[in-house]
Design a protein around this motif. Structure first.
Motif, PDB file in Angstrom:
ATOM      1  N   ALA A 232      -6.123   6.416   6.474  1.00 41.23           N
ATOM      2  CA  ALA A 232      -6.859   5.716   8.150  1.00 41.23           C
ATOM      3  C   ALA A 232      -6.314   4.149   7.178  1.00 41.23           C
ATOM      4  CB  ALA A 232      -7.707   6.047   7.934  1.00 41.23           C
ATOM      5  N   GLN A 233      -6.762   3.778   6.610  1.00 37.31           N
ATOM      6  CA  GLN A 233      -6.791   2.729   5.846  1.00 37.31           C
ATOM      7  C   GLN A 233      -4.732   2.393   5.360  1.00 37.31           C
ATOM      8  OE1 GLN A 233      -9.180   1.375   2.700  1.00 37.31           O
ATOM      9  NE2 GLN A 233      -8.576  -0.953   3.260  1.00 37.31           N
ATOM     10  N   ALA A 234      -4.580   3.008   4.591  1.00 38.35           N
ATOM     11  CA  ALA A 234      -2.924   2.861   4.509  1.00 38.35           C
ATOM     12  C   ALA A 234      -2.374   2.995   5.815  1.00 38.35           C
ATOM     13  CB  ALA A 234      -2.830   3.777   3.901  1.00 38.35           C
ATOM     14  N   ASP A 235      -2.566   3.997   6.981  1.00 39.76           N
ATOM     15  CA  ASP A 235      -1.587   3.963   8.064  1.00 39.76           C
ATOM     16  C   ASP A 235      -2.274   2.600   8.881  1.00 39.76           C
ATOM     17  OD1 ASP A 235      -1.032   6.377   6.945  1.00 39.76           O
ATOM     18  OD2 ASP A 235      -2.441   7.377   8.415  1.00 39.76           O
ATOM     19  N   LEU A 236      -2.960   2.113   9.175  1.00 34.75           N
ATOM     20  CA  LEU A 236      -3.528   0.463  10.003  1.00 34.75           C
ATOM     21  C   LEU A 236      -2.851  -0.275   8.919  1.00 34.75           C
ATOM     22  CD1 LEU A 236      -4.724  -0.671  11.632  1.00 34.75           C
ATOM     23  CD2 LEU A 236      -6.827  -0.952  10.036  1.00 34.75           C
ATOM     24  N   GLY A 237      -2.830   0.092   7.878  1.00 35.46           N
ATOM     25  CA  GLY A 237      -1.761  -1.373   6.930  1.00 35.46           C
ATOM     26  C   GLY A 237      -0.085  -1.671   7.328  1.00 35.46           C
ATOM     27  N   ASP A 238       0.072   0.162   7.248  1.00 35.34           N
ATOM     28  CA  ASP A 238       1.909   0.356   7.686  1.00 35.34           C
ATOM     29  C   ASP A 238       1.712  -0.399   9.290  1.00 35.34           C
ATOM     30  OD1 ASP A 238       2.152   1.034   5.078  1.00 35.34           O
ATOM     31  OD2 ASP A 238       2.092   3.693   5.776  1.00 35.34           O
ATOM     32  N   ALA A 239       0.882   0.585  10.066  1.00 35.87           N
ATOM     33  CA  ALA A 239       1.657  -0.086  11.417  1.00 35.87           C
ATOM     34  C   ALA A 239       1.117  -1.221  11.396  1.00 35.87           C
ATOM     35  CB  ALA A 239      -0.096   0.545  13.133  1.00 35.87           C
ATOM     36  N   CYS A 240       0.252  -2.695  11.181  1.00 37.12           N
ATOM     37  CA  CYS A 240       0.685  -3.921  11.312  1.00 37.12           C
ATOM     38  C   CYS A 240       1.139  -4.666  10.620  1.00 37.12           C
ATOM     39  CB  CYS A 240      -1.526  -4.265  10.692  1.00 37.12           C
ATOM     40  SG  CYS A 240      -2.685  -3.835  11.292  1.00 37.12           S
ATOM     41  N   GLU A 241       2.065  -3.889   9.634  1.00 38.39           N
ATOM     42  CA  GLU A 241       3.101  -4.518   9.015  1.00 38.39           C
ATOM     43  C   GLU A 241       4.033  -4.024  10.138  1.00 38.39           C
ATOM     44  OE1 GLU A 241       5.131  -6.503   6.128  1.00 38.39           O
ATOM     45  OE2 GLU A 241       3.245  -6.000   5.515  1.00 38.39           O
ATOM     46  N   THR A 242       4.798  -3.604  10.827  1.00 38.17           N
ATOM     47  CA  THR A 242       5.779  -2.634  11.168  1.00 38.17           C
ATOM     48  C   THR A 242       5.316  -4.310  12.763  1.00 38.17           C
ATOM     49  OG1 THR A 242       5.085  -0.642  11.402  1.00 38.17           O
ATOM     50  CG2 THR A 242       6.522  -1.361  12.792  1.00 38.17           C
ATOM     51  N   LEU A 243       4.261  -4.581  13.210  1.00 42.73           N
ATOM     52  CA  LEU A 243       3.964  -5.439  13.936  1.00 42.73           C
ATOM     53  C   LEU A 243       4.448  -6.958  13.347  1.00 42.73           C
ATOM     54  CD1 LEU A 243       1.155  -4.259  15.681  1.00 42.73           C
ATOM     55  CD2 LEU A 243       3.601  -3.928  16.175  1.00 42.73           C
ATOM     56  N   GLY A 244       4.666  -7.213  11.783  1.00 45.28           N
ATOM     57  CA  GLY A 244       4.965  -8.399  11.900  1.00 45.28           C
ATOM     58  C   GLY A 244       3.115  -9.338  11.280  1.00 45.28           C
ATOM     59  N   THR A 245       2.262  -8.188  11.495  1.00 47.54           N
ATOM     60  CA  THR A 245       1.206  -8.787  10.846  1.00 47.54           C
ATOM     61  C   THR A 245       0.692  -8.242   9.646  1.00 47.54           C
ATOM     62  OG1 THR A 245       0.713  -9.363  13.688  1.00 47.54           O
ATOM     63  CG2 THR A 245      -0.959  -9.754  12.185  1.00 47.54           C
ATOM     64  N   PRO A 246       0.812  -8.735   8.986  1.00 44.36           N
ATOM     65  CA  PRO A 246      -0.004  -7.650   7.840  1.00 44.36           C
ATOM     66  C   PRO A 246      -1.687  -7.375   7.975  1.00 44.36           C
ATOM     67  CG  PRO A 246       1.797  -9.405   7.017  1.00 44.36           C
ATOM     68  CD  PRO A 246       1.492  -9.517   7.931  1.00 44.36           C
ATOM     69  N   LEU A 247      -2.107  -6.191   7.282  1.00 45.56           N
ATOM     70  CA  LEU A 247      -3.290  -6.182   7.512  1.00 45.56           C
ATOM     71  C   LEU A 247      -4.228  -7.414   6.157  1.00 45.56           C
ATOM     72  CD1 LEU A 247      -6.000  -4.745   8.546  1.00 45.56           C
ATOM     73  CD2 LEU A 247      -5.169  -3.269   6.843  1.00 45.56           C
ATOM     74  N   THR A 248      -5.071  -7.790   6.576  1.00 43.08           N
ATOM     75  CA  THR A 248      -5.383  -9.323   4.903  1.00 43.08           C
ATOM     76  C   THR A 248      -6.870  -8.935   5.195  1.00 43.08           C
ATOM     77  OG1 THR A 248      -5.561 -10.812   6.249  1.00 43.08           O
ATOM     78  CG2 THR A 248      -3.656 -11.032   5.127  1.00 43.08           C
ATOM     79  N   ILE A 249      -8.191  -8.957   4.101  1.00 47.71           N
ATOM     80  CA  ILE A 249      -9.496  -8.842   3.482  1.00 47.71           C
ATOM     81  C   ILE A 249      -9.682 -10.431   2.945  1.00 47.71           C
ATOM     82  CG2 ILE A 249      -9.315  -6.200   3.739  1.00 47.71           C
ATOM     83  CD1 ILE A 249      -9.791  -6.769   1.051  1.00 47.71           C
ATOM     84  N   ALA A 250     -10.521 -10.639   3.159  1.00 50.57           N
ATOM     85  CA  ALA A 250     -10.958 -12.071   2.924  1.00 50.57           C
ATOM     86  C   ALA A 250     -11.928 -11.656   0.961  1.00 50.57           C
ATOM     87  CB  ALA A 250     -11.795 -12.684   3.734  1.00 50.57           C
ATOM     88  N   PRO A 251     -11.753 -11.164   0.034  1.00 50.56           N
ATOM     89  CA  PRO A 251     -13.018 -11.093  -0.915  1.00 50.56           C
ATOM     90  C   PRO A 251     -13.306 -12.507  -0.536  1.00 50.56           C
ATOM     91  CG  PRO A 251     -11.288 -10.220  -1.164  1.00 50.56           C
ATOM     92  CD  PRO A 251     -10.794 -10.820  -0.223  1.00 50.56           C
ATOM     93  N   PHE A 252     -15.226 -12.087  -0.754  1.00 55.66           N
ATOM     94  CA  PHE A 252     -15.997 -13.480  -1.113  1.00 55.66           C
ATOM     95  C   PHE A 252     -16.752 -13.866  -2.047  1.00 55.66           C
ATOM     96  CE2 PHE A 252     -16.971 -12.186   2.835  1.00 55.66           C
ATOM     97  CZ  PHE A 252     -18.254 -11.829   2.854  1.00 55.66           C
ATOM     98  N   THR A 253     -17.336 -13.019  -2.796  1.00 58.26           N
ATOM     99  CA  THR A 253     -17.914 -12.208  -3.621  1.00 58.26           C
ATOM    100  C   THR A 253     -17.947 -12.611  -5.313  1.00 58.26           C
ATOM    101  OG1 THR A 253     -17.687 -10.157  -3.851  1.00 58.26           O
ATOM    102  CG2 THR A 253     -19.168 -10.429  -1.753  1.00 58.26           C
ATOM    103  N   GLY A 254     -18.776 -12.674  -6.213  1.00 62.19           N
ATOM    104  CA  GLY A 254     -18.269 -12.817  -7.493  1.00 62.19           C
ATOM    105  C   GLY A 254     -18.069 -14.374  -8.097  1.00 62.19           C
TER     106      GLY A 254
END
Length: 99
Positions: free
Chosen positions: A76-98
């Motif tokens: 489902a996460q891969a499908d969401l990424g693909d769907a967002c990419e198709t709309l021209g809005t790539p799925l992004t995350i913001a790692p902030f630990t470490g």
């Protein structure tokens, strides 16, 4: 996705125990559960699939498994990424630990 990624990084780096990571996963399911998923767009379908893979864990309850990281979650996460990419809005995350 950001919550899950940061929890995974914290566990991998030894900065938290599995119990704490699981608590973050439970929070992630509550946040995910608030997203609209009732439509028929590819994004809404993928969100609904994520919600089905990892149902929201109610505050103050204990859940042995949230489904985060399961094969269904990953698909489902891969499908969401693909769907967002198709709309021209790539799925992004913001790692902030470490730091």
């Amino acid at each position: 996705m950001t919550i899950v990624e940061n929890a995974d990084l914290g566990l991998a780096d030894g900065r938290m125990a599995e119990q704490e990571r699981d608590g973050w996963y439970e929070l992630a399911t509550r946040v995910l559960g608030r997203l609209p998923s009732g439509g028929d767009s590819a994004v809404q379908t993928a969100v609904a699939d994520l919600q089905a893979a990892a149902p929201a864990v109610a505050v103050g309850t204990f859940a042995e498994s949230t489904g985060v990281g399961s094969p269904e979650w990953s698909q489902a996460q891969a499908d969401l990424g693909d769907a967002c990419e198709t709309l021209g809005t790539p799925l992004t995350i913001a790692p902030f630990t470490g730091g």
